[in-house]
Scaffold this motif. Structure first.
Motif, PDB file in Angstrom:
ATOM      1  N   ALA A   1       0.811  -1.221   0.000  1.00  0.00           N
ATOM      2  CA  ALA A   1       0.000   0.000   0.000  1.00  0.00           C
ATOM      3  C   ALA A   1       0.843   1.269   0.000  1.00  0.00           C
ATOM      4  N   VAL A   2       1.934   1.288   0.764  1.00  0.00           N
ATOM      5  CA  VAL A   2       2.751   2.505   0.889  1.00  0.00           C
ATOM      6  C   VAL A   2       3.402   2.861  -0.445  1.00  0.00           C
ATOM      7  N   ILE A   3       4.052   1.900  -1.054  1.00  0.00           N
ATOM      8  CA  ILE A   3       4.739   2.163  -2.319  1.00  0.00           C
ATOM      9  C   ILE A   3       3.728   2.423  -3.427  1.00  0.00           C
ATOM     10  N   MET A   4       2.641   1.670  -3.441  1.00  0.00           N
ATOM     11  CA  MET A   4       1.622   1.881  -4.475  1.00  0.00           C
ATOM     12  C   MET A   4       1.036   3.288  -4.391  1.00  0.00           C
ATOM     13  N   ASP A   5       0.811   3.764  -3.176  1.00  0.00           N
ATOM     14  CA  ASP A   5       0.272   5.116  -3.001  1.00  0.00           C
ATOM     15  C   ASP A   5       1.245   6.156  -3.532  1.00  0.00           C
ATOM     16  N   ALA A   6       2.542   5.969  -3.246  1.00  0.00           N
ATOM     17  CA  ALA A   6       3.555   6.907  -3.731  1.00  0.00           C
ATOM     18  C   ALA A   6       3.624   6.887  -5.256  1.00  0.00           C
ATOM     19  N   VAL A   7       3.625   5.696  -5.831  1.00  0.00           N
ATOM     20  CA  VAL A   7       3.686   5.550  -7.287  1.00  0.00           C
ATOM     21  C   VAL A   7       2.475   6.211  -7.942  1.00  0.00           C
ATOM     22  N   ASN A   8       1.298   5.991  -7.380  1.00  0.00           N
ATOM     23  CA  ASN A   8       0.076   6.552  -7.963  1.00  0.00           C
ATOM     24  C   ASN A   8       0.085   8.074  -7.970  1.00  0.00           C
ATOM     25  N   LYS A   9       0.799   8.666  -7.037  1.00  0.00           N
ATOM     26  CA  LYS A   9       0.827  10.132  -6.947  1.00  0.00           C
ATOM     27  C   LYS A   9       1.788  10.773  -7.940  1.00  0.00           C
ATOM     28  N   VAL A  10       2.744   9.992  -8.464  1.00  0.00           N
ATOM     29  CA  VAL A  10       3.754  10.626  -9.320  1.00  0.00           C
ATOM     30  C   VAL A  10       3.940   9.976 -10.694  1.00  0.00           C
ATOM     31  N   TYR A  11       3.324   8.820 -10.939  1.00  0.00           N
ATOM     32  CA  TYR A  11       3.683   8.084 -12.156  1.00  0.00           C
ATOM     33  C   TYR A  11       3.400   8.860 -13.440  1.00  0.00           C
ATOM     34  N   ASP A  12       2.389   9.727 -13.423  1.00  0.00           N
ATOM     35  CA  ASP A  12       2.063  10.484 -14.626  1.00  0.00           C
ATOM     36  C   ASP A  12       2.784  11.829 -14.684  1.00  0.00           C
ATOM     37  N   LYS A  13       3.700  12.053 -13.741  1.00  0.00           N
ATOM     38  CA  LYS A  13       4.440  13.311 -13.703  1.00  0.00           C
ATOM     39  C   LYS A  13       5.927  13.128 -13.993  1.00  0.00           C
ATOM     40  N   VAL A  14       6.440  11.909 -13.874  1.00  0.00           N
ATOM     41  CA  VAL A  14       7.876  11.690 -14.066  1.00  0.00           C
ATOM     42  C   VAL A  14       8.190  11.489 -15.538  1.00  0.00           C
ATOM     43  N   THR A  15       9.437  11.791 -15.891  1.00  0.00           N
ATOM     44  CA  THR A  15       9.906  11.600 -17.260  1.00  0.00           C
ATOM     45  C   THR A  15      11.244  10.874 -17.239  1.00  0.00           C
ATOM     46  N   TYR A  16      11.622  10.351 -18.393  1.00  0.00           N
ATOM     47  CA  TYR A  16      12.934   9.709 -18.497  1.00  0.00           C
ATOM     48  C   TYR A  16      14.040  10.722 -18.234  1.00  0.00           C
ATOM     49  N   ASN A  17      13.828  11.968 -18.638  1.00  0.00           N
ATOM     50  CA  ASN A  17      14.842  12.995 -18.387  1.00  0.00           C
ATOM     51  C   ASN A  17      15.022  13.248 -16.898  1.00  0.00           C
ATOM     52  N   ASP A  18      13.939  13.121 -16.119  1.00  0.00           N
ATOM     53  CA  ASP A  18      14.058  13.237 -14.661  1.00  0.00           C
ATOM     54  C   ASP A  18      14.995  12.159 -14.131  1.00  0.00           C
ATOM     55  N   LEU A  19      14.810  10.938 -14.633  1.00  0.00           N
ATOM     56  CA  LEU A  19      15.643   9.823 -14.196  1.00  0.00           C
ATOM     57  C   LEU A  19      17.091  10.038 -14.611  1.00  0.00           C
ATOM     58  N   ILE A  20      17.300  10.464 -15.839  1.00  0.00           N
ATOM     59  CA  ILE A  20      18.666  10.715 -16.310  1.00  0.00           C
ATOM     60  C   ILE A  20      19.339  11.787 -15.470  1.00  0.00           C
ATOM     61  N   SER A  21      18.621  12.838 -15.135  1.00  0.00           N
ATOM     62  CA  SER A  21      19.192  13.930 -14.324  1.00  0.00           C
ATOM     63  C   SER A  21      19.643  13.435 -12.961  1.00  0.00           C
ATOM     64  N   ILE A  22      18.801  12.619 -12.326  1.00  0.00           N
ATOM     65  CA  ILE A  22      19.157  12.148 -10.982  1.00  0.00           C
ATOM     66  C   ILE A  22      20.314  11.160 -11.048  1.00  0.00           C
ATOM     67  N   LEU A  23      20.367  10.350 -12.110  1.00  0.00           N
ATOM     68  CA  LEU A  23      21.473   9.402 -12.260  1.00  0.00           C
ATOM     69  C   LEU A  23      22.783  10.134 -12.524  1.00  0.00           C
ATOM     70  N   LYS A  24      22.714  11.221 -13.252  1.00  0.00           N
ATOM     71  CA  LYS A  24      23.921  12.030 -13.481  1.00  0.00           C
ATOM     72  C   LYS A  24      24.375  12.699 -12.190  1.00  0.00           C
ATOM     73  N   LEU A  25      23.414  13.076 -11.335  1.00  0.00           N
ATOM     74  CA  LEU A  25      23.761  13.636 -10.027  1.00  0.00           C
ATOM     75  C   LEU A  25      24.495  12.597  -9.189  1.00  0.00           C
ATOM     76  N   ILE A  26      23.987  11.370  -9.209  1.00  0.00           N
ATOM     77  CA  ILE A  26      24.645  10.286  -8.461  1.00  0.00           C
ATOM     78  C   ILE A  26      26.005   9.976  -9.062  1.00  0.00           C
ATOM     79  N   ASN A  27      26.068   9.935 -10.398  1.00  0.00           N
ATOM     80  CA  ASN A  27      27.316   9.750 -11.128  1.00  0.00           C
ATOM     81  C   ASN A  27      28.089   8.514 -10.666  1.00  0.00           C
ATOM     82  N   LYS A  28      27.337   7.447 -10.354  1.00  0.00           N
ATOM     83  CA  LYS A  28      27.917   6.180  -9.925  1.00  0.00           C
ATOM     84  C   LYS A  28      28.825   6.319  -8.704  1.00  0.00           C
TER      85      LYS A  28
END
Length: 230
Positions: free
Chosen positions: A46-73
């Motif tokens: 329930a906890v993860i599903m609720d979080a996913v339902n609140k953001v799944y239509d707002k995230v983009t692949y570019n958001d993911l790429i940006s955060i991965l570049k911030l982490i930079n392995k």
């Protein structure tokens, strides 16, 4: 190895950046698993599903790429998502975009025996295999033919946030470790410092998800939980 699962951009992009920055600076966390939201999740409680339902239509692949570049392995990083996400993006294109940014891909709805379909169609990112309390000897042995730098052991027959029978899982993990040639990371239901200690006595690592996502909306509560747990 100790890791955490977080939902991309939950509860919002700015807060999520703060969460990631804290995780990168915290020595007790060895790896980060970033969940890319999908509207038809598998095994999410329930906890993860609720979080996913609140953001799944707002995230983009570019958001993911940006955060991965911030982490930079700077820490081991895995993306957890679903087969349709990778397939619809274009398997080869997804691979080219993300191969240099992550250490592995966790595809929640992809059976181990279908990994090869993605590799044959251009995926060069290692897919992390799964095992469960009901995995048969043949399934366990097959892990040695797969890529991925660890096996994700799903410690319950239920959904995330629910702890399975620890005594049974201890025996099962010992059986598995006699057969496989990879590290085994235990997930699902880990809630406390004592849980981590118990699981680390027989597994190579743990990942905490629900208890992290539960606190993603309040960075101070998240920091306190991690400092008192990891």
């Amino acid at each position: 190895m100790k890791g955490v699962y977080v939902v991309l951009n939950y509860p919002d992009k700015d807060t999520f950046y703060e969460v990631i920055k804290f995780l990168l600076d915290y020595d007790g966390i060895d790896f980060i698993e970033i969940g890319y939201p999908f509207n038809d999740p598998v095994a999410d409680g329930a906890v993860i599903m609720d979080a996913v339902n609140k953001v799944y239509d707002k995230v983009t692949y570019n958001d993911l790429i940006s955060i991965l570049k911030l982490i930079n392995k700077s820490k081991k990083t895995y993306v957890m998502t679903y087969a349709n996400i990778v397939f619809s993006y274009g398997i080869s294109t997804f691979s080219k975009e993300f191969n240099s940014l992550i250490d592995g891909l966790i595809i929640a709805d992809l059976p181990n025996r279908l990994h090869d379909f993605f590799y044959r169609n251009g995926l060069e990112i290692d897919i992390i295999p799964f095992l469960t309390p009901t995995s048969r000897v043949n399934d366990i042995s097959y892990i040695n033919e797969l890529k991925g730098d660890f096996v994700y052991y799903v410690g319950t027959k239920g959904t995330t946030g629910v702890m399975g029978d620890l005594d049974f899982n201890k025996g099962k993990v010992k059986e598995i470790k006699k057969i496989i040639n990879k590290k085994l990371i235990y997930g699902f239901g880990i809630k406390t410092k004592e849980d981590i200690k118990n699981v680390m006595s027989f597994a190579d690592g743990v990942v905490v998800g629900t208890e992290i996502v539960k606190r993603q909306g309040d960075i101070e509560k998240l920091k306190d939980f991690i400092k008192n747990t990891f």
